[in-house]
Design a protein around this motif. Sequence first.
Motif, PDB file in Angstrom:
ATOM      1  N   HIS A 115       1.003  -0.978   0.429  1.00 34.12           N
ATOM      2  CA  HIS A 115       0.191  -0.266  -0.012  1.00 34.12           C
ATOM      3  C   HIS A 115       0.847   1.586  -0.157  1.00 34.12           C
ATOM      4  O   HIS A 115       1.900   1.308   0.403  1.00 34.12           O
ATOM      5  CB  HIS A 115      -1.199  -0.248   1.151  1.00 34.12           C
ATOM      6  N   ASN A 117       1.501   5.679  -0.441  1.00 33.06           N
ATOM      7  CA  ASN A 117       0.416   7.009   0.500  1.00 33.06           C
ATOM      8  C   ASN A 117       0.866   8.082  -0.693  1.00 33.06           C
ATOM      9  O   ASN A 117       1.845   8.930   0.294  1.00 33.06           O
ATOM     10  CB  ASN A 117       0.447   7.454   1.837  1.00 33.06           C
ATOM     11  N   ASP A 119       0.163  10.897  -2.272  1.00 32.74           N
ATOM     12  CA  ASP A 119      -0.413  12.161  -2.491  1.00 32.74           C
ATOM     13  C   ASP A 119      -1.424  12.375  -1.813  1.00 32.74           C
ATOM     14  O   ASP A 119      -2.766  13.754  -1.574  1.00 32.74           O
ATOM     15  CB  ASP A 119      -1.016  12.271  -3.856  1.00 32.74           C
ATOM     16  N   GLY A 120      -1.301  11.616  -0.597  1.00 31.61           N
ATOM     17  CA  GLY A 120      -2.228  11.231   0.510  1.00 31.61           C
ATOM     18  C   GLY A 120      -3.822  10.470   0.302  1.00 31.61           C
ATOM     19  O   GLY A 120      -4.876  10.340   1.246  1.00 31.61           O
ATOM     20  N   ASN A 121      -3.237  10.152  -0.756  1.00 34.98           N
ATOM     21  CA  ASN A 121      -4.863   8.596  -1.344  1.00 34.98           C
ATOM     22  C   ASN A 121      -3.735   7.182  -0.636  1.00 34.98           C
ATOM     23  O   ASN A 121      -3.044   7.008  -1.594  1.00 34.98           O
ATOM     24  CB  ASN A 121      -4.916   9.058  -2.460  1.00 34.98           C
ATOM     25  N   GLU A 122      -4.228   6.652  -0.142  1.00 36.95           N
ATOM     26  CA  GLU A 122      -4.390   5.305   0.307  1.00 36.95           C
ATOM     27  C   GLU A 122      -4.515   4.552  -0.964  1.00 36.95           C
ATOM     28  O   GLU A 122      -5.566   4.650  -1.464  1.00 36.95           O
ATOM     29  CB  GLU A 122      -4.655   4.777   1.735  1.00 36.95           C
ATOM     30  N   ARG A 123      -3.131   3.849  -1.700  1.00 40.55           N
ATOM     31  CA  ARG A 123      -3.919   3.078  -2.929  1.00 40.55           C
ATOM     32  C   ARG A 123      -2.499   1.983  -2.710  1.00 40.55           C
ATOM     33  O   ARG A 123      -1.833   1.882  -2.120  1.00 40.55           O
ATOM     34  CB  ARG A 123      -3.769   3.272  -3.970  1.00 40.55           C
ATOM     35  N   GLU A 127      -3.096  -0.264  -8.317  1.00 38.30           N
ATOM     36  CA  GLU A 127      -3.900   0.559  -8.590  1.00 38.30           C
ATOM     37  C   GLU A 127      -2.798   1.876  -8.855  1.00 38.30           C
ATOM     38  O   GLU A 127      -3.406   3.059  -9.415  1.00 38.30           O
ATOM     39  CB  GLU A 127      -4.663   2.001  -7.461  1.00 38.30           C
ATOM     40  N   SER A 131      -2.542   6.232 -12.334  1.00 35.73           N
ATOM     41  CA  SER A 131      -2.434   8.272 -11.594  1.00 35.73           C
ATOM     42  C   SER A 131      -0.176   8.274 -12.673  1.00 35.73           C
ATOM     43  O   SER A 131      -0.468   9.111 -12.526  1.00 35.73           O
ATOM     44  CB  SER A 131      -2.187   8.678 -10.445  1.00 35.73           C
ATOM     45  N   ASP A 184       4.354   9.535   4.035  1.00 37.24           N
ATOM     46  CA  ASP A 184       3.931   8.229   4.739  1.00 37.24           C
ATOM     47  C   ASP A 184       4.721   8.081   6.317  1.00 37.24           C
ATOM     48  O   ASP A 184       5.883   8.177   6.086  1.00 37.24           O
ATOM     49  CB  ASP A 184       3.998   7.478   4.099  1.00 37.24           C
TER      50      ASP A 184
END
Length: 237
Positions: A115, A117, A119-123, A127, A131, A184
């Motif tokens: 996992h 993070n 840019d502040g988006n946990e993915r 995934e 981007s 993170d």
Amino acid sequence: MYVAAYDYPPYFSTGLETDVTRELIQILNDYQDTYDFQLQVIPPNARYQALSKDGCCDVIFFESEEWGWKGKAVDATIPIIRGRERFIAKRIPGRTQAFFSSLDDKTVGAVKGYHYNFDGNERTADELGSSYRAYLSHSALTNLRMLMGGRIDIMPINDELLSALQNAGDQYEKDLLVSDQIFDDYMLSMIVGHNKRLTRETMQQLVRELARQGHIDKLLQRFNLSRFQVYRIGLRR
């Protein structure tokens, strides 16, 4: 008692001669004889199934609850480590911290099942492709070699691995440009599955007993991880 472990150096990696998890398993087995802890190597994205009711394993060491465990039938012990993650790149003449300001047109090395993070988006790693231009491998150490060979441009790495490599006298340090920015931070605990032979309370008690004997401090010192340690006997809950 099966301990799930996936490639996440310095906590576990088949690419290392030894690691924190294997050392801790040995310490636990030497300390007591009620439980026989055994290593079970799994892929990163299999860890949720491994700790499920019908899964192969009882516990996973040095794992964050934030990494996909919410809603799962597990419990976490007190945090032991506070880790951090940042980007690194190969050091070349003229390359500065400005290199880390954008990921545009850069191939990012990531690990399948992890996992992130950024840019502040946990993915998940899978995934990232929506981007970023991502290269996915099965090992952070593989990505590190790819980075040094110019196959990828940038990769996330945890500070604990950087510290352990430095402790081992690894030559990577002088060849790496390390970002000043942390993207993170996370707390690492022992995560125990429900309906297992081991409970969270028992695992937590074993950690406390090892801490009282000085084993936790010595283990983390060996891997140059003391500065990340948040659980010490004087700070226990």
